[in-house]
Design a protein around this motif. Structure first.
Motif, PDB file in Angstrom:
ATOM      1  N   LEU A   1      -4.020  81.716 -13.895  1.00  0.00           N
ATOM      2  CA  LEU A   1      -2.677  82.169 -14.254  1.00  0.00           C
ATOM      3  C   LEU A   1      -2.203  81.507 -15.546  1.00  0.00           C
ATOM      4  O   LEU A   1      -1.518  82.140 -16.362  1.00  0.00           O
ATOM      5  N   LEU A   2      -2.576  80.248 -15.750  1.00  0.00           N
ATOM      6  CA  LEU A   2      -2.208  79.576 -16.995  1.00  0.00           C
ATOM      7  C   LEU A   2      -2.904  80.226 -18.183  1.00  0.00           C
ATOM      8  O   LEU A   2      -2.302  80.409 -19.253  1.00  0.00           O
TER       9      LEU A   2
ATOM     10  N   TRP B   1      -6.060  76.500  -4.827  1.00  0.00           N
ATOM     11  CA  TRP B   1      -4.788  76.279  -5.508  1.00  0.00           C
ATOM     12  C   TRP B   1      -4.988  76.005  -7.007  1.00  0.00           C
ATOM     13  O   TRP B   1      -4.372  76.650  -7.858  1.00  0.00           O
TER      14      TRP B   1
ATOM     15  N   GLY C   1      -5.346  68.725  -8.944  1.00  0.00           N
ATOM     16  CA  GLY C   1      -3.996  69.204  -9.220  1.00  0.00           C
ATOM     17  C   GLY C   1      -2.896  68.311  -8.686  1.00  0.00           C
ATOM     18  O   GLY C   1      -1.798  68.792  -8.419  1.00  0.00           O
TER      19      GLY C   1
ATOM     20  N   SER D   1      -6.555  78.983  -9.008  1.00  0.00           N
ATOM     21  CA  SER D   1      -5.580  80.072  -9.183  1.00  0.00           C
ATOM     22  C   SER D   1      -4.627  79.744 -10.320  1.00  0.00           C
ATOM     23  O   SER D   1      -4.318  80.607 -11.170  1.00  0.00           O
ATOM     24  N   TRP D   2      -4.160  78.497 -10.358  1.00  0.00           N
ATOM     25  CA  TRP D   2      -3.241  78.108 -11.434  1.00  0.00           C
ATOM     26  C   TRP D   2      -3.935  78.104 -12.794  1.00  0.00           C
ATOM     27  O   TRP D   2      -3.301  78.441 -13.811  1.00  0.00           O
TER      28      TRP D   2
END
Length: 301
Positions: A67-68, A60, A37, A63-64
């Motif tokens: 969520l994406l 991190w 990331g 999680s993204w």
């Protein structure tokens, strides 16, 4: 001859196959920097700065990604609803109102709940690992924050700190162009591949100890000791700073971290000992010994 109609589910599967293969190909071509990331703490071959850096980056990035995915599905449903249920030419009045669609209501209640519980569980798991302290570290260090610099004490085996050595820092010094003089920054030394426990203290107000590439930071309070245990896994120089607004010269509260070989680490401690910087620093100095922006060397001891 009449062609055989492909069932809808088969069409979906055949459409998903190339998309999945394309996603695998894209991810396989990513560099370690992209897979993490674009976070700091990694070099080109993917080697992390500490034994905890990879775990923090994984939490991190994953999680993204989740969520994406939620965002793409939500935006897609919104776009589909705007197109499918738009007002057509000649239509008047309001569309048919629907209520109490239980399957949909259960779906948009249960799925977010599962996501929140999942994110909480993974975060709690990783935080527990990060906050677990090493009982018998190879290296014990006290990092002391003060307005607006840092002191570092390297503990020995004596309980009274008589065999400890220390270095005392000043806040960042700038030249006429606003560049920081790196040679005057407080520098914390650590040996590579050895367990380190840092005891965090403050002399005055709340500070926050942040080594950027290590992807973790901890607050420092008066009268309360915080601890952080980890193992540096890669030699190099890393930037650190205070991450808590602590006064007028907060932006100048910078420091460096040097992760070196065991021999170089011991050589550094010997140089501090040769300069007479021994014993327990905690009761010797209370505040910064120079005044920021004035060039004065007079201050409170």
């Amino acid at each position: 001859m009449q062609s055989k109609r492909v069932p809808p589910k088969s069409r979906i599967r055949w459409a998903a196959l190339p998309l999945g293969l394309a996603a695998v190909a894209v991810l396989a071509g990513c560099s370690p920097t992209e897979l993490h990331g674009f976070l700091p703490g990694f070099v080109e071959d993917g080697t992390p700065a500490t034994n905890q850096t990879d775990m923090v980056a994984g939490l991190w990035v994953n999680s993204w990604l989740v969520l994406l995915g939620v965002g793409v599905i939500t935006w897609g449903l919104m776009l589909w609803a705007m197109i499918a249920y738009r007002r057509r030419k000649g239509q008047t009045g309001l569309p048919v109102q629907m209520r109490y669609n239980m399957p949909i209501e259960i779906f948009y209640t249960v799925v977010p709940l599962i996501l929140v519980i999942g994110l909480f569980a993974f975060t709690a798991r990783d935080q527990t690992i990060l906050e677990t302290q090493t009982e018998d570290p190879d290296v014990s260090i006290i990092a002391i924050g003060k307005q607006w610099a840092w002191d570092f004490q390297y503990n020995g085996d004596a309980e009274d700190g008589s065999d400890a050595v220390w270095s005392m820092g000043i806040q960042a010094q700038y030249d006429g162009a606003g560049n920081v003089d790196e040679s005057q920054l407080p520098t914390l030394y650590m040996p590579v591949d050895q367990t380190v426990q840092i005891q965090l203290e403050s002399r005055d107000v709340i500070h926050s100890f942040w080594i950027i590439d290590f992807l973790y930071k901890k607050d420092m309070y008066i009268g309360k000791e915080n601890f952080w245990s980890f193992t540096p896994t890669r030699e190099g120089t890393y930037a650190g700073k205070c991450a808590e607004l602590c006064g007028e010269y907060h932006s100048a509260m910078l420091f460096n971290v040097k992760v070196v070989s065991a021999d170089e680490y011991e050589s550094y401690l010997a140089s501090l000992r040769a300069e007479g910087q021994t014993g327990n620093i905690n009761d010797q100095y209370d505040r910064l010994s120079n005044l920021p922006g004035t060039g004065s060397t007079e201050g409170d001891d």
